[in-house]
Scaffold this motif. Structure first.
Motif, PDB file in Angstrom:
ATOM      1  N   TYR A  79       0.155   3.078   1.419  1.00 11.80           N
ATOM      2  CA  TYR A  79       0.507   3.668   0.120  1.00 11.80           C
ATOM      3  C   TYR A  79       0.261   2.654  -0.996  1.00 11.80           C
ATOM      4  N   GLN A  80       0.706   1.427  -0.792  1.00  9.53           N
ATOM      5  CA  GLN A  80       0.539   0.392  -1.803  1.00  9.53           C
ATOM      6  C   GLN A  80      -0.923   0.019  -2.011  1.00  9.53           C
ATOM      7  N   GLN A  81      -1.752   0.239  -0.991  1.00  9.39           N
ATOM      8  CA  GLN A  81      -3.180  -0.070  -1.083  1.00  9.39           C
ATOM      9  C   GLN A  81      -3.988   1.064  -1.702  1.00  9.39           C
ATOM     10  N   GLY A  82      -3.313   2.178  -2.018  1.00 10.41           N
ATOM     11  CA  GLY A  82      -3.985   3.265  -2.708  1.00 10.41           C
ATOM     12  C   GLY A  82      -4.237   4.514  -1.889  1.00 10.41           C
ATOM     13  N   GLU A 123      -2.524   9.861  -1.212  1.00 11.89           N
ATOM     14  CA  GLU A 123      -2.649  11.258  -0.800  1.00 11.89           C
ATOM     15  C   GLU A 123      -2.607  11.397   0.715  1.00 11.89           C
ATOM     16  N   GLN A 124      -3.280  10.478   1.413  1.00 13.49           N
ATOM     17  CA  GLN A 124      -3.285  10.540   2.871  1.00 13.49           C
ATOM     18  C   GLN A 124      -1.896  10.311   3.427  1.00 13.49           C
ATOM     19  N   ARG A 154       4.297  14.742   5.106  1.00 16.21           N
ATOM     20  CA  ARG A 154       4.654  16.162   4.998  1.00 16.21           C
ATOM     21  C   ARG A 154       4.416  16.895   6.304  1.00 16.21           C
ATOM     22  N   GLN A 155       3.361  16.519   7.004  1.00 15.05           N
ATOM     23  CA  GLN A 155       3.072  17.171   8.278  1.00 15.05           C
ATOM     24  C   GLN A 155       4.144  16.902   9.317  1.00 15.05           C
ATOM     25  N   PRO A 189      -0.317   6.590 -10.653  1.00 12.82           N
ATOM     26  CA  PRO A 189      -0.286   7.751  -9.758  1.00 12.82           C
ATOM     27  C   PRO A 189       0.743   7.512  -8.662  1.00 12.82           C
ATOM     28  N   LEU A 190       1.378   8.583  -8.237  1.00 14.07           N
ATOM     29  CA  LEU A 190       2.411   8.476  -7.219  1.00 14.07           C
ATOM     30  C   LEU A 190       1.878   8.901  -5.843  1.00 14.07           C
TER      31      LEU A 190
END
Length: 250
Positions: free
Chosen positions: A11-14, A17-18, A24-25, A249-250
């Protein structure tokens, strides 16, 4: 914990979305011991980024001479951002006791971001209140003690359960956290915006004029500088252009 560096570092590396898609899955399985701590860390990082965005928007609006005020005829001045109080974690505990499960993103917002109220009037954009300015009030600290959000939520939850007993297809319960876009502009409107509860997933569903993941809603709002709805005023786009600069972006 084998998964400890996985989601947060990605997440911190960008790879945001993945990471959200994977979390969520998982659904409620994200609360299993091998996943819960790491998933909450991602949500906490999201909340820190959201708070940074909010502080930037508030600073920019304040520099413009924006008046943050209530959505009533008096336009009573209001604080646009109230950081979490010492009771924030206890409030999350109360929500979990009441509903059984609340999304991790909701928990992070209460503990890290606080209450946000961007309703107001811009000196160069008179219709700013009609652009659905961001409002998320969970702790609702601006209300007097006699108007405790817990009491209101208890009443709403009791009413919903009564209707559900009589009409099983009554629909989901929505924890109200914001007026809808019409009420923000001090005109009659629809139901409040809020979170669908109970929900044991990482990222909860946010109900406004449609229903979508909370983080998706926030990313959309921040991509528009905190004012996502077209107001029919050309000045909106000039103000928005400055508000969106370097938001995260979050």
């Amino acid at each position: 914990m084998t998964s400890s560096p996985r989601w947060l570092s990605r997440y911190q590396q960008g790879q945001r979305e993945q990471v959200w898609q994977e979390l969520r899955q998982l659904g409620g399985a994200a609360r299993e011991p091998e996943s819960a701590q790491e998933a909450q860390l991602v949500c906490d990082e999201m909340a820190r980024r959201a708070r940074q965005n909010i502080e930037a928007i508030v600073d920019r609006l304040s520099s413009d001479g924006y008046r943050f005020h209530a959505n009533d005829d008096e336009q009573t001045p209001l604080q646009p951002h109230t950081p979490p109080t010492v009771n924030a974690a206890a409030y999350v505990d109360w929500l979990e006791q009441r509903f059984g499960a609340v999304p991790m993103t909701l928990s992070s917002w209460v503990r890290i971001v606080g209450d946000v109220w961007l309703v107001g009037t811009h000196p160069a954009w008179s219709s700013s209140a009609s652009a659905d300015p961001l409002v998320i009030e969970l702790e609702a600290t601006r209300y007097p003690a006699g108007q405790s959000p817990r009491r209101y939520i208890e009443d709403e939850w009791a009413d919903w359960n009564e209707r559900q007993a009589e009409y099983p297809d009554n629909g989901v319960f929505v924890l109200p956290v914001a007026p809808d876009r019409f009420h923000k502009d001090n005109v009659s409107g629809g139901e409040p915006y809020g979170f669908v509860l109970p929900d044991g997933c990482v990222d909860g569903l946010f109900s406004w004029e449609t229903t979508m993941p909370f983080v998706s809603y926030l990313n959309w709002v921040f991509s528009e500088g905190g004012f996502p709805w077209p107001s029919g005023d050309d000045d909106q786009w000039q103000v928005r252009h400055r508000l969106v600069q370097n938001l995260l972006p979050l």
